[in-house]
Design a protein around this motif. Structure first.
Motif, mmCIF file in Angstrom:
data_model
loop_
_atom_site.group_PDB
_atom_site.id
_atom_site.type_symbol
_atom_site.label_atom_id
_atom_site.label_comp_id
_atom_site.label_asym_id
_atom_site.label_seq_id
_atom_site.Cartn_x
_atom_site.Cartn_y
_atom_site.Cartn_z
ATOM 1 N N LYS A 183 0.813 -1.213 0.000
ATOM 2 C CA LYS A 183 0.000 0.000 0.000
ATOM 3 C C LYS A 183 0.850 1.268 0.000
ATOM 4 O O LYS A 183 0.351 2.344 -0.324
ATOM 5 C CB LYS A 183 -0.932 -0.006 1.202
ATOM 6 C CG LYS A 183 -2.018 -1.058 1.103
ATOM 7 C CD LYS A 183 -2.870 -1.068 2.355
ATOM 8 C CE LYS A 183 -3.898 -2.172 2.329
ATOM 9 N NZ LYS A 183 -4.694 -2.201 3.570
ATOM 10 N N TYR A 195 0.987 -2.313 -8.289
ATOM 11 C CA TYR A 195 0.074 -3.413 -7.972
ATOM 12 C C TYR A 195 -1.305 -3.091 -8.534
ATOM 13 O O TYR A 195 -1.601 -1.939 -8.864
ATOM 14 C CB TYR A 195 -0.008 -3.663 -6.466
ATOM 15 C CG TYR A 195 -0.723 -2.572 -5.703
ATOM 16 C CD1 TYR A 195 -2.102 -2.607 -5.524
ATOM 17 C CD2 TYR A 195 -0.023 -1.494 -5.179
ATOM 18 C CE1 TYR A 195 -2.758 -1.602 -4.831
ATOM 19 C CE2 TYR A 195 -0.665 -0.485 -4.490
ATOM 20 C CZ TYR A 195 -2.039 -0.544 -4.321
ATOM 21 O OH TYR A 195 -2.685 0.448 -3.645
ATOM 22 N N LYS A 198 -5.597 -4.477 -7.880
ATOM 23 C CA LYS A 198 -6.501 -5.308 -7.085
ATOM 24 C C LYS A 198 -7.378 -6.089 -8.061
ATOM 25 O O LYS A 198 -8.002 -5.521 -8.947
ATOM 26 C CB LYS A 198 -7.365 -4.461 -6.167
ATOM 27 C CG LYS A 198 -6.664 -4.069 -4.889
ATOM 28 C CD LYS A 198 -7.585 -3.360 -3.933
ATOM 29 C CE LYS A 198 -8.181 -4.373 -2.994
ATOM 30 N NZ LYS A 198 -8.965 -3.771 -1.920
ATOM 31 N N PHE A 224 -4.702 -8.251 -3.894
ATOM 32 C CA PHE A 224 -3.608 -7.522 -4.515
ATOM 33 C C PHE A 224 -2.791 -8.451 -5.412
ATOM 34 O O PHE A 224 -2.522 -9.589 -5.045
ATOM 35 C CB PHE A 224 -2.666 -6.937 -3.449
ATOM 36 C CG PHE A 224 -3.273 -5.815 -2.674
ATOM 37 C CD1 PHE A 224 -3.258 -4.521 -3.172
ATOM 38 C CD2 PHE A 224 -3.847 -6.036 -1.439
ATOM 39 C CE1 PHE A 224 -3.812 -3.470 -2.455
ATOM 40 C CE2 PHE A 224 -4.399 -4.999 -0.714
ATOM 41 C CZ PHE A 224 -4.388 -3.716 -1.216
#
Length: 86
Positions: free
Chosen positions: A48, A54, A56, A61
């Motif tokens: 994060k 990344y 989702k 993730f």
């Protein structure tokens, strides 16, 4: 006996050749956790933090392998250059 071993080897080759081979392009948070040897919370916080790319997918993730590997290589370089770390 020799022919049996050759036949077995040929059968293994056929199975291997017929199965599609995919190069891994993403890591999961669990894999990042294992690679770095950190807690799950630390792995999620790192993801994060934006240290690497990344996405989702379905609420989970998926971390870009290329981006993560580049980040990890940079971390190795920074540690090697550190004078105080010795």
């Amino acid at each position: 006996m020799f022919e049996d071993r050759i036949a077995a080897m040929n059968a293994e080759t056929e199975i291997t050749q017929s199965a599609p081979v995919y190069e891994k392009r993403v890591y999961t948070v669990d894999e990042i956790q294992d690679i770095l040897g950190v807690s799950k919370t630390t792995a999620y916080n790192l993801v994060k933090s934006g240290a690497f790319h990344y996405v989702k997918v379905g609420g989970q993730f998926r971390i870009s392998k290329k981006s993560f590997d580049r980040w990890l290589d940079e971390m190795d370089t920074n540690i090697e250059d550190c004078q105080v770390c010795d």
